[in-house]
Design a protein around this motif. Structure first.
Motif, PDB file in Angstrom:
ATOM      1  N   VAL A  12       6.493  33.545   6.392  1.00  0.00           N
ATOM      2  CA  VAL A  12       7.472  33.676   5.312  1.00  0.00           C
ATOM      3  C   VAL A  12       8.722  34.351   5.868  1.00  0.00           C
ATOM      4  O   VAL A  12       8.647  35.125   6.831  1.00  0.00           O
ATOM      5  CB  VAL A  12       6.870  34.484   4.137  1.00  0.00           C
ATOM      6  CG1 VAL A  12       6.565  35.911   4.559  1.00  0.00           C
ATOM      7  CG2 VAL A  12       7.758  34.448   2.919  1.00  0.00           C
ATOM      8  N   GLN A  13       9.856  34.050   5.275  1.00  0.00           N
ATOM      9  CA  GLN A  13      11.099  34.700   5.691  1.00  0.00           C
ATOM     10  C   GLN A  13      11.205  36.086   5.083  1.00  0.00           C
ATOM     11  O   GLN A  13      10.618  36.369   4.018  1.00  0.00           O
ATOM     12  CB  GLN A  13      12.295  33.858   5.256  1.00  0.00           C
ATOM     13  CG  GLN A  13      12.478  32.587   6.070  1.00  0.00           C
ATOM     14  CD  GLN A  13      13.783  31.899   5.737  1.00  0.00           C
ATOM     15  OE1 GLN A  13      14.278  31.993   4.618  1.00  0.00           O
ATOM     16  NE2 GLN A  13      14.343  31.207   6.722  1.00  0.00           N
ATOM     17  N   ALA A  14      11.946  36.921   5.742  1.00  0.00           N
ATOM     18  CA  ALA A  14      12.180  38.263   5.215  1.00  0.00           C
ATOM     19  C   ALA A  14      12.740  38.168   3.797  1.00  0.00           C
ATOM     20  O   ALA A  14      13.596  37.323   3.499  1.00  0.00           O
ATOM     21  CB  ALA A  14      13.148  39.019   6.117  1.00  0.00           C
ATOM     22  N   GLY A  15      12.222  39.042   2.941  1.00  0.00           N
ATOM     23  CA  GLY A  15      12.599  39.017   1.535  1.00  0.00           C
ATOM     24  C   GLY A  15      11.698  38.168   0.670  1.00  0.00           C
ATOM     25  O   GLY A  15      11.778  38.226  -0.564  1.00  0.00           O
ATOM     26  N   GLY A  16      10.845  37.397   1.309  1.00  0.00           N
ATOM     27  CA  GLY A  16       9.943  36.522   0.564  1.00  0.00           C
ATOM     28  C   GLY A  16       8.681  37.229   0.104  1.00  0.00           C
ATOM     29  O   GLY A  16       8.523  38.445   0.268  1.00  0.00           O
ATOM     30  N   SER A  17       7.794  36.448  -0.477  1.00  0.00           N
ATOM     31  CA  SER A  17       6.555  36.994  -1.050  1.00  0.00           C
ATOM     32  C   SER A  17       5.350  36.180  -0.594  1.00  0.00           C
ATOM     33  O   SER A  17       5.464  34.984  -0.308  1.00  0.00           O
ATOM     34  CB  SER A  17       6.612  36.957  -2.580  1.00  0.00           C
ATOM     35  OG  SER A  17       7.675  37.750  -3.074  1.00  0.00           O
ATOM     36  N   LEU A  18       4.224  36.860  -0.548  1.00  0.00           N
ATOM     37  CA  LEU A  18       2.929  36.232  -0.323  1.00  0.00           C
ATOM     38  C   LEU A  18       1.893  36.952  -1.158  1.00  0.00           C
ATOM     39  O   LEU A  18       2.044  38.135  -1.471  1.00  0.00           O
ATOM     40  CB  LEU A  18       2.513  36.313   1.149  1.00  0.00           C
ATOM     41  CG  LEU A  18       3.155  35.376   2.164  1.00  0.00           C
ATOM     42  CD1 LEU A  18       2.688  35.734   3.568  1.00  0.00           C
ATOM     43  CD2 LEU A  18       2.832  33.922   1.851  1.00  0.00           C
ATOM     44  N   ARG A  19       0.837  36.233  -1.484  1.00  0.00           N
ATOM     45  CA  ARG A  19      -0.282  36.844  -2.196  1.00  0.00           C
ATOM     46  C   ARG A  19      -1.552  36.586  -1.405  1.00  0.00           C
ATOM     47  O   ARG A  19      -1.942  35.435  -1.206  1.00  0.00           O
ATOM     48  CB  ARG A  19      -0.420  36.265  -3.597  1.00  0.00           C
ATOM     49  CG  ARG A  19      -1.424  37.008  -4.463  1.00  0.00           C
ATOM     50  CD  ARG A  19      -1.756  36.216  -5.706  1.00  0.00           C
ATOM     51  NE  ARG A  19      -2.430  37.016  -6.723  1.00  0.00           N
ATOM     52  CZ  ARG A  19      -3.202  36.494  -7.671  1.00  0.00           C
ATOM     53  NH1 ARG A  19      -3.390  35.186  -7.732  1.00  0.00           N
ATOM     54  NH2 ARG A  19      -3.773  37.290  -8.574  1.00  0.00           N
ATOM     55  N   LEU A  20      -2.171  37.666  -0.985  1.00  0.00           N
ATOM     56  CA  LEU A  20      -3.443  37.576  -0.276  1.00  0.00           C
ATOM     57  C   LEU A  20      -4.594  37.720  -1.269  1.00  0.00           C
ATOM     58  O   LEU A  20      -4.492  38.470  -2.246  1.00  0.00           O
ATOM     59  CB  LEU A  20      -3.559  38.664   0.780  1.00  0.00           C
ATOM     60  CG  LEU A  20      -2.439  38.747   1.821  1.00  0.00           C
ATOM     61  CD1 LEU A  20      -2.757  39.841   2.843  1.00  0.00           C
ATOM     62  CD2 LEU A  20      -2.205  37.426   2.495  1.00  0.00           C
ATOM     63  N   SER A  21      -5.661  37.002  -0.983  1.00  0.00           N
ATOM     64  CA  SER A  21      -6.876  37.106  -1.782  1.00  0.00           C
ATOM     65  C   SER A  21      -8.053  37.399  -0.865  1.00  0.00           C
ATOM     66  O   SER A  21      -8.072  36.981   0.289  1.00  0.00           O
ATOM     67  CB  SER A  21      -7.149  35.802  -2.524  1.00  0.00           C
ATOM     68  OG  SER A  21      -6.098  35.473  -3.390  1.00  0.00           O
ATOM     69  N   CYS A  22      -9.025  38.113  -1.414  1.00  0.00           N
ATOM     70  CA  CYS A  22     -10.255  38.392  -0.675  1.00  0.00           C
ATOM     71  C   CYS A  22     -11.417  38.248  -1.648  1.00  0.00           C
ATOM     72  O   CYS A  22     -11.535  39.029  -2.597  1.00  0.00           O
ATOM     73  CB  CYS A  22     -10.227  39.787  -0.085  1.00  0.00           C
ATOM     74  SG  CYS A  22     -11.807  40.315   0.629  1.00  0.00           S
ATOM     75  N   ALA A  23     -12.239  37.256  -1.399  1.00  0.00           N
ATOM     76  CA  ALA A  23     -13.401  37.005  -2.245  1.00  0.00           C
ATOM     77  C   ALA A  23     -14.632  37.623  -1.596  1.00  0.00           C
ATOM     78  O   ALA A  23     -14.971  37.300  -0.453  1.00  0.00           O
ATOM     79  CB  ALA A  23     -13.598  35.512  -2.437  1.00  0.00           C
ATOM     80  N   ALA A  24     -15.268  38.517  -2.317  1.00  0.00           N
ATOM     81  CA  ALA A  24     -16.464  39.197  -1.819  1.00  0.00           C
ATOM     82  C   ALA A  24     -17.703  38.582  -2.455  1.00  0.00           C
ATOM     83  O   ALA A  24     -17.709  38.265  -3.643  1.00  0.00           O
ATOM     84  CB  ALA A  24     -16.393  40.681  -2.135  1.00  0.00           C
ATOM     85  N   SER A  25     -18.729  38.432  -1.663  1.00  0.00           N
ATOM     86  CA  SER A  25     -19.986  37.888  -2.186  1.00  0.00           C
ATOM     87  C   SER A  25     -21.155  38.573  -1.500  1.00  0.00           C
ATOM     88  O   SER A  25     -21.058  39.045  -0.379  1.00  0.00           O
ATOM     89  CB  SER A  25     -20.050  36.376  -1.976  1.00  0.00           C
ATOM     90  OG  SER A  25     -20.009  36.065  -0.598  1.00  0.00           O
TER      91      SER A  25
END
Length: 123
Positions: A12-25
């Motif tokens: 992603v470029q600076a200033g952008g956004s990301l969403r990380l997910s972590c699924a636990a089982s």
């Protein structure tokens, strides 16, 4: 056994956004505190954000006001919303969870890690 599977990393470029997910089982396990750590190239691993099962949160000073950790207890999933990303946020991001198994003898707690997801922020 317990598995943590991260997703959502990328470029992603600076200033952008990301969403990380972590699924636990893990059959028979519940999850207490869940965290995101990161390790940047040439640096030590650092705690980015932590959330308890009750929803209390804390953050590294470097991400306060930009990152938000949340969780869905019903789905055993923790998220990290990352806004206004900076090149210095570039790192491998790891999910960490305290998993609890309860039996006749009481609670048994273990710490588990995901394999990581790479976040790269270009300037």
């Amino acid at each position: 056994q317990v598995q943590l599977v991260e997703s959502g990393g990328g470029l992603v470029q600076a200033g952008g956004s990301l969403r990380l997910s972590c699924a636990a089982s893990g059959r028979g396990f519940s999850f207490d505190a869940m965290c995101w750590f990161r390790r940047a190239p040439g640096k030590q691993r650092e705690l980015v954000a932590k959330i308890t099962s009750g929803g209390s949160t804390n953050y590294a000073d470097s991400v306060k006001g930009r990152f938000t950790i949340s969780r869905d207890n019903a789905e055993n999933t923790v998220y990290l919303q990352m806004n206004n990303l900076k090149p210095e946020d570039t790192a491998d991001y790891y999910c960490n969870a305290q998993a609890v198994y309860r039996d006749y003898y009481g609670p048994h707690t273990g710490e588990y890690w995901g394999k990581g997801t790479l976040v790269t922020v270009s300037s």
